[in-house]
Design a protein around this motif. Structure first.
Motif, mmCIF file in Angstrom:
data_model
loop_
_atom_site.group_PDB
_atom_site.id
_atom_site.type_symbol
_atom_site.label_atom_id
_atom_site.label_comp_id
_atom_site.label_asym_id
_atom_site.label_seq_id
_atom_site.Cartn_x
_atom_site.Cartn_y
_atom_site.Cartn_z
ATOM 1 N N LYS A 88 3.760 -14.248 6.137
ATOM 2 C CA LYS A 88 4.530 -13.375 5.258
ATOM 3 C C LYS A 88 4.260 -11.914 5.602
ATOM 4 O O LYS A 88 3.271 -11.563 6.243
ATOM 5 N N ARG A 89 5.170 -11.072 5.144
ATOM 6 C CA ARG A 89 5.013 -9.628 5.250
ATOM 7 C C ARG A 89 4.956 -9.066 3.831
ATOM 8 O O ARG A 89 5.830 -9.332 3.016
ATOM 9 N N VAL A 90 3.909 -8.282 3.548
ATOM 10 C CA VAL A 90 3.774 -7.644 2.243
ATOM 11 C C VAL A 90 3.971 -6.145 2.434
ATOM 12 O O VAL A 90 3.200 -5.498 3.158
ATOM 13 N N THR A 91 5.005 -5.610 1.804
ATOM 14 C CA THR A 91 5.294 -4.179 1.903
ATOM 15 C C THR A 91 4.907 -3.497 0.597
ATOM 16 O O THR A 91 5.349 -3.900 -0.486
ATOM 17 N N PHE A 92 4.089 -2.465 0.722
ATOM 18 C CA PHE A 92 3.589 -1.750 -0.452
ATOM 19 C C PHE A 92 4.410 -0.489 -0.683
ATOM 20 O O PHE A 92 4.697 0.269 0.256
ATOM 21 N N LEU A 93 4.771 -0.270 -1.946
ATOM 22 C CA LEU A 93 5.462 0.943 -2.374
ATOM 23 C C LEU A 93 4.558 1.639 -3.383
ATOM 24 O O LEU A 93 4.337 1.131 -4.484
ATOM 25 N N ILE A 94 4.043 2.807 -3.010
ATOM 26 C CA ILE A 94 3.034 3.472 -3.828
ATOM 27 C C ILE A 94 3.576 4.800 -4.350
ATOM 28 O O ILE A 94 3.903 5.699 -3.560
ATOM 29 N N GLY A 95 3.672 4.917 -5.674
ATOM 30 C CA GLY A 95 4.084 6.162 -6.286
ATOM 31 C C GLY A 95 5.511 6.137 -6.798
ATOM 32 O O GLY A 95 6.325 5.312 -6.385
ATOM 33 N N PRO A 96 5.821 7.039 -7.726
ATOM 34 C CA PRO A 96 7.128 7.017 -8.392
ATOM 35 C C PRO A 96 8.305 7.324 -7.484
ATOM 36 O O PRO A 96 9.422 6.899 -7.766
ATOM 37 N N GLU A 97 8.088 8.037 -6.389
ATOM 38 C CA GLU A 97 9.209 8.401 -5.521
ATOM 39 C C GLU A 97 9.843 7.174 -4.873
ATOM 40 O O GLU A 97 11.059 7.129 -4.672
ATOM 41 N N VAL A 98 9.032 6.178 -4.544
ATOM 42 C CA VAL A 98 9.551 5.003 -3.836
ATOM 43 C C VAL A 98 9.674 3.796 -4.764
ATOM 44 O O VAL A 98 9.989 2.688 -4.303
#
Length: 495
Positions: A88-98
């Protein structure tokens, strides 16, 4: 040339088949490693890959702990990065902008089922993550109807009664651990308001033991292999079967009775589907599964937030504890000594104290979705990435709440950051302690009332002193709570 060919033939002949196979395997492995490194660094609009050693680097990074992974990945790549983990690929989105698409998109674009279906053995078949979106939406509607303002008002006396009876058993002074105490109390409160009077009055010890067995059956391995043949899963399945039998009997008796109770069980007994399944009522097994799901969603999160609130108020007397005590005096002057719904709703200082504890230590380190469609995000510095279909997408309330450009001095306990004129939480997707958007926690008002009830009783009757430094968070647990911390209590009367 003929001599060279002969020498090479002789050299090859001297190698065994096994040696040739080993050499070929090494060459193949090296080629795969180089290919993986090249693929990870291909130009394009996919997020940067944070893996390290090809194929196994992601597993190693997760094994070190998600918090370390988040720190390293954010420091190297910023707000968006992908970690390959096994297949699997885990993509992290950190912070309100993303974060907007993560929280706003519907289940047809960002789905929960594919990443949370490891809960099915615990919750049961036919509920929540074992049903399609339309049925799940109906089931969530049923729970939402159990949390209307009038119903919440009816739960408040139960919150107060359980808290007062629990703390009446404490002595004049003693040493406790908040986490242990509040875990017990919140279970009692949940039994009365969620599982029903019958369970609280006659079956509590048995049901509590079985729920504990279910809880122990949720181990890290369960996330990837929920049906693995291990003792924890065998015990989980036995406990789940016994709980089903107990609740089936309670539900049949409740439905046959003319007595109506003020609890979530009653709501589920009365509820019917509206737009699916022919408008039928919930089955006994569905009610059991929904009750377990609701309990698991709220029990640990509430007890942990109650604990952190106490730890930080006791450690910050001038900033948090003393203002909360003064507020209790004002509430008593306005509403009397009864802890009513209206009195709890007026406790703005205590509300901010709780919210700041939740900002610093949300119980869930990661919240996840499965991308059913590709989507684009743009970072705060203007970089755009396309997250592909099939990625597991993760956000971290804990890490996002510690970004200094979002919350000033984020490691400092400062409840006034939520008060006018600062109101740092008002930026979209800045505070995500209860999630946000379509999947925001529908039980957050229930949780605030529950925690306020507990701490109102304590603020009016006790003083607390931390005997240990403010503890760190236990990131080894499935739900992130405080490490052990001794607290001395001393009984006193506020008025």
């Amino acid at each position: 040339m003929a001599d060279l060919a002969a020498e090479l033939s002789a050299l090859v002949a001297n190698y065994s088949t096994a040696q040739l196979a080993l050499a070929s395997g090494a060459v193949l492995f090296l080629a795969l490693m180089v290919g993986r490194l090249l693929f990870n660094n291909l130009p394009g609009k996919r997020p940067p890959v944070f893996e390290g050693i090809p194929y196994i680097g992601g597993l190693i990074k997760f094994a070190k702990g998600p918090w370390n992974l988040l720190e390293e990945g954010y420091a190297k790549h910023g707000e968006v990065f992908t970690v390959p983990v096994a297949h699997k690929r885990v993509t992290f989105l950190i912070g309100p902008e993303v974060a907007p698409h993560f929280f706003k998109a519907g289940d047809d674009e960002m789905s929960q089922s594919e990443v949370y279906d490891f809960n099915v053995p615990t919750f049961g078949k036919g509920v929540v993550f074992d049903v399609d979106q339309k049925i799940r939406t109906e089931q969530f509607r049923m729970f939402t109807e159990a949390l209307t303002k009038n119903r919440l008002k009816s739960y408040v006396p139960h919150f107060n009664k359980e808290a007062e009876e629990y703390f009446a058993k404490w002595g004049d002074t003693g040493v406790i651990d908040f986490k242990d105490e509040f875990c017990k109390l919140v279970t009692l409160t949940a039994a009365r308001t969620l599982l029903g009077r019958e369970v609280r009055e006659h079956l509590f010890e048995q049901v509590a033991d079985l729920l504990h067995g279910l809880d122990e059956g949720m181990v890290p391995l369960s996330v990837f292999f929920p049906y693995a043949p291990i003792p924890a899963h065998w015990k989980r399945d036995r406990c789940r079967k016994q709980l089903s039998e107990i609740f089936a009997k309670v539900i049949r008796q409740r439905r046959a009775s003319n007595t109506r109770e003020e609890d979530v069980l009653q709501q589920f007994c009365d509820a019917k589907y509206q737009n699916v399944l022919g408008g039928r009522a919930l089955t006994e097994e569905e009610i059991t599964g929904l009750l377990i799901a609701v309990l698991f969603a709220g029990q640990h999160t509430s007890s942990i937030t109650t604990s952190w609130t106490g730890i930080f108020m006791a450690a910050n007397k001038d900033k948090a504890w003393n203002p909360a005590v003064e507020e209790q005096k004002a509430i008593i002057a306005k509403h009397g000594t009864t802890l009513s719904f209206e009195a709890l709703s007026d406790m703005e200082v205590l509300h901010r104290n709780i919210t700041e504890a939740l900002r610093m230590h949300p119980p869930l380190l990661l919240v996840m979705r499965y991308a059913k469609k590709p989507f684009e995000v743009t970072t705060s510095d203007g970089k755009s990435y396309v997250i592909p279909k099939g990625d597991v997408v993760a956000a971290s309330p804990n890490f996002a709440h510690m970004l200094p450009h979002i919350f000033k001095n984020p490691k400092q306990y400062d409840p006034d950051r939520f008060a006018p004129p600062r109101e740092e939480q008002n930026r979209n997707y800045a505070f995500i302690g209860f999630g946000a958007g379509r999947h925001a926690c529908i039980g957050q008002n229930f949780a605030y009332l529950q925690i306020k009830s507990i701490w109102s009783v304590l603020l009016r009757n006790f003083e607390f002193e931390l005997l240990d430094p403010v503890p760190g968070a236990d990131y080894e647990s499935m739900v992130i709570g405080p490490k052990p911390c001794r607290v001395r209590y001393t009984r006193r009367k506020l008025l």
